[in-house]
Design a protein around this motif. Structure first.
Motif, PDB file in Angstrom:
ATOM      1  N   ASN A  82       2.001   1.804  -3.472  1.00  9.42           N
ATOM      2  CA  ASN A  82       0.927   2.371  -4.299  1.00  9.42           C
ATOM      3  C   ASN A  82       0.806   3.873  -4.088  1.00  9.42           C
ATOM      4  OD1 ASN A  82       0.231  -0.067  -5.492  1.00  9.42           O
ATOM      5  ND2 ASN A  82      -1.317  -0.563  -3.947  1.00  9.42           N
ATOM      6  N   GLN A 139       0.830  -1.207   0.000  1.00 12.57           N
ATOM      7  CA  GLN A 139       0.000   0.000   0.000  1.00 12.57           C
ATOM      8  C   GLN A 139       0.863   1.255   0.000  1.00 12.57           C
ATOM      9  OE1 GLN A 139      -3.684   0.172  -0.052  1.00 12.57           O
ATOM     10  NE2 GLN A 139      -2.825   2.079  -0.835  1.00 12.57           N
ATOM     11  N   LYS A 158       3.595   5.514  -5.962  1.00 13.80           N
ATOM     12  CA  LYS A 158       3.322   5.522  -7.403  1.00 13.80           C
ATOM     13  C   LYS A 158       2.363   6.659  -7.756  1.00 13.80           C
ATOM     14  CE  LYS A 158       4.153   0.623  -8.412  1.00 13.80           C
ATOM     15  NZ  LYS A 158       3.561  -0.668  -8.854  1.00 13.80           N
TER      16      LYS A 158
END
Length: 394
Positions: A163, A160, A166
């Protein structure tokens, strides 16, 4: 909260393991990034003293902070409300009271005054006065330095967290493209900075950005000989370079990125510097994989630029991710000679092999995560020297 309760509990478990290995029974955390990492607390309140207390035989930490910030702790953390303890405003910037006096009293009330206490000594947010007041208030406790204890727990990211980084990279790309497009002769530096900040915060239609831990760095002309300058109200001139170093930030997770722009025709010297720097960066990215030491990456860089007659003393990267002002780095592992930290999947770094000369410089960077068999850069932006005639020199 940015994560589920189970992830915070796992972070607490790993932190307690490190505490036990160092003989620490009570850990006093003042670094806001570490507070966020373990509790979820997220507020612009780090300009006054606040603390997260982790006790080895208690399930939940205790948050202590200013009364007006207690509701922020209730809103953003996974803690029971009974574990959120506010101090009165009379302790704020007072000549006669100090928040560490209040915290010492709390620790005495719950029977922790004779234990081994770890404090983050090397920390922007923990002052000499804090330490002196804690020692005065807890004379029977034994204190030891717990600097970076939690930071090292943070070095391997969860999926997570990756993510979020990103997503931050998407914001970084957008902000960088805005800056590159806007920089030109006659444009004010401050106007470029304003549009970069706008792009960082507005993000995309799906996700909005956070404030980054570092403001956009925008040295131009002769100022490109040094990296950490922001902007002025001066106007850009023809035949000068501009360095852009910035980051996207999402839920306090960063993805830094640097590029260099030149207005007009660049000199042969700058073109060579750009080529040498880019070549070294890409050789380093190509050899990164789990199991190697950070100093091996630095050795690859050093050998690459030495072929062209260059050398660089400073480190070329560092672990980064979750943070608050004034820095997005985690202050743990660095890509430099002598750092034998072994790479593991989901470690994340900002590799920034900037080259600064007497009157000019070139900067390019990539943020990346270590994968199972290599590395993956977070951003996807062409590398090279950006020239305002729309060419990209590699």
């Amino acid at each position: 909260m940015s994560f589920g309760t189970a992830e915070y509990q796992e972070r607490i478990r790993k932190t307690k393991e490190r505490m036990a290995s160092k003989g620490i029974e009570v850990l006093l955390i003042t670094d806001p990034a570490n507070m966020n990492y373990l509790s979820g607390y997220d507020g612009w309140s780090f300009y006054v003293h606040q603390m997260l207390i982790v006790i080895n035989d208690e399930d939940q930490p205790i948050w202590v902070g200013r009364t007006m910030d207690a509701n922020a702790a209730k809103i953003t953390t996974w803690l029971y409300h009974d574990n959120i303890i506010p101090y009165p405003d009379t302790y704020v910037q007072s000549d006669t009271k100090h928040p560490m006096d209040f915290i010492s009293d709390i620790l005495k009330q719950i029977g922790q005054e004779k234990r081994s206490v770890g404090v983050e000594m090397e920390n922007y947010y923990f002052t000499a006065k804090c330490y002196e007041q804690l020692k005065k208030g807890l004379p029977e406790a034994s204190f030891q330095d717990a600097t970076l204890l939690v930071n090292w727990v943070r070095i391997v990211k969860s999926d997570q967290e990756i993510n979020y980084m990103k997503q931050a990279a998407v914001f970084a790309e957008k902000a960088m493209n805005v800056g590159i497009e806007m920089i030109n002769e006659g444009v004010r530096e401050c106007d470029v900075a304003a549009q970069i900040l706008h792009a960082q915060v507005t993000g995309t239609e799906e996700f909005g950005g956070d404030y980054p831990a570092i403001m956009p760095l925008l040295p131009s002309g002769e100022k490109t000989s040094t990296p950490h300058l922001t902007w002025t109200d001066a106007r850009y001139k023809n035949d000068e370079a501009v360095i852009l170093e910035l980051a996207g930030c999402y839920k306090r997770y960063h993805s830094p990125l640097a590029r260099t722009v030149h207005i007009g025709t660049p000199s042969d010297e700058l073109k060579k510097l750009a080529h040498v720097t880019l070549e070294g960066l890409e050789k380093c990215l190509a050899m990164i994989k789990p199991g190697i030491a950070l100093e091996e990456i630095c050795e690859t860089w050093t050998k690459s630029i030495a072929r062209h007659g260059y050398e660089k003393e400073a480190r070329i990267g560092y672990s980064m991710g979750l943070n608050y002002p004034p820095d997005w780095g985690e202050h743990t592992a660095s890509i430099r000679k002598g750092d034998r930290t072994i790479l593991q999947p989901n470690m994340t770094f900002h590799m920034i092999p900037g080259m600064w000369c007497d009157k000019s410089g070139f900067e390019i960077s990539e943020s990346f995560r270590v994968t199972e068999n290599g590395c993956e850069t977070f951003a996807n932006l062409p590398r090279g020297l950006y020239v305002k005639d729309k060419t990209l020199i590699r």
